[in-house]
Write an enzyme that holds these catalytic residues in place. Structure first.
Site, short mmCIF file in Angstrom:
data_model
loop_
_atom_site.label_atom_id
_atom_site.label_comp_id
_atom_site.label_asym_id
_atom_site.label_seq_id
_atom_site.Cartn_x
_atom_site.Cartn_y
_atom_site.Cartn_z
N CYS A 1 0.84 -1.21 0.00
CA CYS A 1 0.00 0.00 0.00
C CYS A 1 0.87 1.26 0.00
O CYS A 1 1.64 1.48 0.94
CB CYS A 1 -0.89 -0.05 1.24
SG CYS A 1 -1.69 1.47 1.71
N CYS B 1 0.23 3.60 2.94
CA CYS B 1 0.78 3.00 4.17
C CYS B 1 2.27 3.29 4.29
O CYS B 1 2.77 3.58 5.38
CB CYS B 1 0.56 1.49 4.17
SG CYS B 1 -1.16 0.98 4.12
#
Length: 102
Positions: A28, A31
Site C-alpha cells: 500500500c 501506508c
C-alpha cells in the site's frame, strides 16, 4: 517506540497508557508514506507505543477490530479505543489523536 506485531497478545500490548495501532499493507503506497510520519512522531512522543499490524497476515485481528481498509489507525488509552482514522492522515491530525490520549 514502534513495534511490528508478530503473534503477540495485542490486548496485553495496549492495556497501559497511550497506544496507536496501525493496520497496514506492505503493498500500500499510502501506508508506506504514513510509516515515515509515524517514525517521526515516535521520536517526539516517548510515552506512546505504536503497534504496526500487517493487514494480510492478521485477518483475525482485522475482523475483531472491524478494520475495513488500510491504512487504519486506532488510538487506545489504557486498552480502550478512543479514536479511529482510516486512510492517509496528515501529521497534525495524528498528533491531535496522540495528544488526546496522553
Amino acid at each position: 517506540m514502534i513495534i511490528e506485531f508478530e503473534n503477540q497478545d495485542l490486548k496485553e500490548m495496549i492495556k497501559d497508557g497511550a497506544s496507536l495501532v496501525e493496520f497496514y499493507s506492505k503493498t500500500c503506497g499510502p501506508c508506506k508514506m504514513l510509516s515515515f510520519v509515524l517514525d517521526d512522531l515516535s521520536k517526539h512522543y516517548e510515552d506512546l507505543t505504536i503497534v504496526k499490524i500487517d493487514f494480510e497476515a492478521n485477518p483475525d485481528l482485522v475482523k475483531e477490530y472491524g478494520v475495513e481498509g488500510y491504512p487504519t489507525m486506532i488510538m487506545f488509552k489504557d486498552g480502550q479505543e478512543i479514536n479511529r482514522r482510516g486512510g492517509l492522515q496528515q501529521k497534525p491530525v495524528i498528533e491531535k489523536m496522540i495528544k488526546e490520549a496522553l
